[in-house]
Scaffold this motif. Structure first.
Motif, short mmCIF file in Angstrom:
data_model
loop_
_atom_site.label_atom_id
_atom_site.label_comp_id
_atom_site.label_asym_id
_atom_site.label_seq_id
_atom_site.Cartn_x
_atom_site.Cartn_y
_atom_site.Cartn_z
N ASN A 1 0.85 -1.23 0.14
CA ASN A 1 -0.10 -0.11 -0.14
C ASN A 1 0.94 1.33 0.05
N THR A 2 2.22 1.14 0.02
CA THR A 2 2.94 2.17 -0.03
C THR A 2 4.12 2.02 -0.95
N LEU A 3 4.66 3.48 -1.51
CA LEU A 3 5.73 3.08 -2.38
C LEU A 3 6.48 4.30 -2.08
N ILE A 4 7.95 4.23 -1.77
CA ILE A 4 8.71 5.16 -1.72
C ILE A 4 9.54 5.61 -2.90
N LEU A 5 9.37 6.69 -3.75
CA LEU A 5 9.90 7.03 -4.86
C LEU A 5 11.13 8.21 -4.55
N TRP A 6 12.26 7.77 -4.63
CA TRP A 6 13.51 8.59 -4.45
C TRP A 6 13.50 9.58 -5.70
N MET A 7 13.40 11.11 -5.69
CA MET A 7 13.07 11.67 -6.94
C MET A 7 14.23 12.70 -7.29
N PRO A 8 15.03 13.39 -6.29
CA PRO A 8 15.78 14.30 -6.97
C PRO A 8 16.65 13.92 -7.97
N GLY A 9 17.11 14.80 -8.83
CA GLY A 9 17.81 14.29 -10.12
C GLY A 9 17.11 13.59 -11.05
N GLY A 10 15.75 13.32 -10.77
CA GLY A 10 14.91 12.35 -11.68
C GLY A 10 13.88 13.19 -12.10
N PHE A 11 13.65 14.44 -12.04
CA PHE A 11 12.74 15.18 -12.67
C PHE A 11 13.34 16.59 -13.28
N VAL B 1 2.10 7.17 -2.57
CA VAL B 1 3.40 7.25 -3.02
C VAL B 1 3.92 8.25 -2.23
N LEU B 2 5.06 8.10 -1.61
CA LEU B 2 6.01 9.20 -0.69
C LEU B 2 7.10 9.47 -1.70
N LEU B 3 7.53 10.67 -1.54
CA LEU B 3 8.62 11.37 -2.52
C LEU B 3 9.90 11.25 -1.47
N GLY B 4 10.95 10.67 -1.76
CA GLY B 4 12.00 10.27 -1.03
C GLY B 4 13.21 11.61 -1.53
N PHE B 5 13.78 12.06 -0.50
CA PHE B 5 15.06 13.02 -0.81
C PHE B 5 16.03 13.04 0.25
N THR B 6 17.31 13.36 0.01
CA THR B 6 18.31 13.49 1.31
C THR B 6 18.40 15.14 1.45
N PRO B 7 18.23 15.77 2.51
CA PRO B 7 18.58 17.09 2.71
C PRO B 7 20.17 17.42 2.57
N PHE B 8 20.45 17.99 1.79
CA PHE B 8 21.72 18.75 1.42
C PHE B 8 22.62 17.61 0.91
N GLY B 9 22.22 16.53 0.48
CA GLY B 9 23.42 15.48 -0.11
C GLY B 9 22.54 14.67 -1.13
N VAL C 1 5.18 21.06 -5.03
CA VAL C 1 3.84 21.90 -5.26
C VAL C 1 3.82 21.97 -6.82
N ASP C 2 4.81 22.28 -7.48
CA ASP C 2 4.64 22.51 -9.09
C ASP C 2 4.69 21.08 -9.76
N PHE C 3 5.40 20.17 -9.36
CA PHE C 3 5.46 18.75 -9.98
C PHE C 3 4.49 17.89 -9.53
N TYR C 4 4.75 17.57 -8.26
CA TYR C 4 3.98 16.13 -7.79
C TYR C 4 3.02 16.47 -6.59
N PRO C 5 2.07 17.66 -6.81
CA PRO C 5 1.19 17.79 -5.64
C PRO C 5 0.19 16.65 -5.44
N ASN C 6 0.17 15.74 -6.06
CA ASN C 6 -0.82 14.43 -5.85
C ASN C 6 0.02 13.53 -4.91
N ALA C 7 1.27 13.57 -4.57
CA ALA C 7 2.02 12.65 -3.74
C ALA C 7 1.31 12.51 -2.19
N ASP C 8 1.63 11.63 -1.47
CA ASP C 8 0.91 11.29 -0.32
C ASP C 8 1.84 11.62 0.89
N GLY C 9 3.13 12.21 0.58
CA GLY C 9 4.03 12.39 1.64
C GLY C 9 5.42 12.34 1.25
#
Ligand SMILES: [Zn+2]
Length: 480
Positions: free
Chosen positions: A57-67, A104-112, A168-176
């Motif tokens: 029921n949950t998918l983490i998609l790590w996004m930075p660099g990929g949009f 779908v939760l969007l993943g990222f790493t602060p500052f790295g 806000v601009d790209f993936y406002p439909n994400a769940d977290g």
């Protein structure tokens, strides 16, 4: 009318019982979307269909660099071949996941890490520092660059503008969000030092509030580092002691964020995520689910990363891999591995995640029966399932994030075995594996079931790469 109401009531009660009896409220996978450039929307939709079969029921998609950030092209230039950078489809993919009842939760790493570590290409003064004041070394997986110093207002500004664009601009439909604190290059400049995590926390607090403005029901997973004040695994620094907002969920990993009973009690939710679905066996998946359960964690989201990028640097200490496209789960990323999750070998681990997420204590013999039914249909003999499990172990023998087992790639095996001076008994074990593969390829060469035929094909393909050479002989012959 009455019987219908009765039926609905029964269904509701059953759903309630099943839901309350399940060990994990969050079940699914952690996936580094940005390191899988070859998959387009059709492949991703098929991947989501696979995950729906696994009842996650949950998918983490790590996004930075990929949009394709409009404000900061520097974040994706290294990744221009990525299908989502070329043709932004992830918003549609998130909608598709919702239709399959997956959040779908969007993943990222602060500052790295990916995308973000590219900012210093244009603003080198933002690089994080070592204790002696010099900039940190270049590092990465696929995307090579430098972590940012979180104490600099410009680093905070870039992070905030980039993340606002993503949310806000790209993936406002994400769940977290999953806010994944870095596991390398913590800044040790005079401003950061022991306060690194306080500076990082400023961003965590801000982006959580931004996310909740867009979606008040959003799940925001954070690391325990900001609240416990304890030593950070892998670093010689301590975490921060910031106030904990119970709306947050917590994210624990075996290598960089250990369980914390007090925080787990206070959090909205909590998740455990380890590498075993990619690098281990079904038994390892079971152990990990058991550990999560014993610590009272309410979500199990193991990594299911299937890299398909082309490395530009030595990774995992191996120069040999530079310039060669990665093989997700040992498959050719430009052919049958373009959507690798329905391959026979990954199906074993998907089944393990599905079954042990629902019952971490499921006896292994029962798991084998269920796996057999799912893959081969019911059968009297367990031979096929024993062979399939053996193959799954072979595919991950001495594997790491950068490659599947060297058994699948003779040239990698040779350079690796030589440099590390593998002992004779280890080489012998590889010989035995190859003999076992020959038996499997012959046993199912004329099978009628497609999964058995596929076992034969996979085994034969590996055999052919070795061209009748045994690994021990091949390693010795190649000695310079
Ligand atoms: Zn700093």
């Amino acid at each position: 009318m009455l019987p219908r109401i009765f039926r609905v009531l029964c269904l509701w009660l059953t759903t309630l019982c099943v839901a309350s009896g399940e060990p994990f409220e969050l079940r699914g996978y952690y996936i580094t979307f940005m390191r899988m450039p070859v998959m387009g929307l059709p492949e991703w939709k098929r991947a989501v269909d696979c995950f729906a079969e696994d009842d996650v029921n949950t998918l983490i998609l790590w996004m930075p660099g990929g949009f394709r950030s409009r404000k900061f092209p520097v974040t994706w230039r290294y990744n221009e071949e990525h299908a989502n950078v070329r043709q932004d489809f992830a918003r549609e993919l998130i909608d598709y996941a919702h239709a399959r009842k997956i959040r779908v939760l969007l993943g990222f790493t602060p500052f790295g890490y990916d995308g973000i570590n590219q900012f210093p290409l244009e603003q080198p003064e933002l690089k994080a520092k070592k204790a002696d004041g010099s900039p940190v070394d270049k590092f990465g997986i696929h995307c090579w660059g430098w972590s940012l110093c979180p104490a600099q207002p410009e680093s905070q500004r870039l992070m905030r503008e980039y993340l606002r664009e993503m949310i806000v601009d790209f993936y406002p439909n994400a769940d977290g969000l999953l806010i994944e604190s870095s596991d390398y290059n913590v800044c040790q400049c005079s401003q950061c030092g022991p306060r690194h995590y306080d500076h990082e926390f400023g961003l965590v607090r801000w982006v959580s509030d931004e996310m909740w403005k867009v979606n008040p029901k959003a799940t925001v997973l954070v690391y325990p580092h900001y609240f416990t004040g304890k030593k950070i695994p892998g670093f010689d620094v301590h975490g921060a002691k910031q106030p904990f907002d119970p709306r947050w969920g917590l994210f624990f990993t075996p290598h960089s964020a250990h369980f914390d009973a007090d925080l787990i009690r206070r959090a909205q939710t909590s998740v455990f995520s380890g590498p075993e679905a990619v690098l281990g066996s079904p038994q390892d998946v079971a152990k990990s689910a058991q550990s999560a359960r014993q610590h009272g964690v309410r979500g199990f989201l193991p990594s299911f990363e299937a890299f398909s990028y082309i490395p530009t640097h030595t990774e995992g200490g191996e120069k040999f891999i530079v310039g060669k496209r990665k093989r997700p789960f040992g498959l050719d990323a430009e052919r049958e591995g373009k959507m690798p999750f329905d391959g026979l070998i990954p199906r074993v681990q998907r089944s393990a995640v599905r079954e042990f997420s629902k019952d971490p204590d499921l006896p292994f013999a029962e798991f084998e029966k269920r796996l057999q039914k799912q893959v081969f249909g019911p059968g009297d003999s367990m031979q096929n399932i024993r062979d399939l499990l053996a193959m799954q172990q072979m595919w991950t023998q001495d594997a790491n994030w950068y490659w599947s087992s060297p058994l699948l790639e003779p040239e990698l095996f040779r350079v690796h075995a030589q440099r590390q001076n593998w002992p004779a008994d280890k080489l012998k074990r590889y010989d035995q594996r190859l003999v076992q593969l020959r038996e499997i390829s012959q046993r199912y060469a004329t099978a009628t079931h497609p999964a058995e035929l596929e076992m034969s094909r996979l085994a034969r393909e590996v055999m052919e790469r070795w061209r009748d050479r045994l690994p021990s002989e091949f390693a010795a012959k190649g000695q310079r």
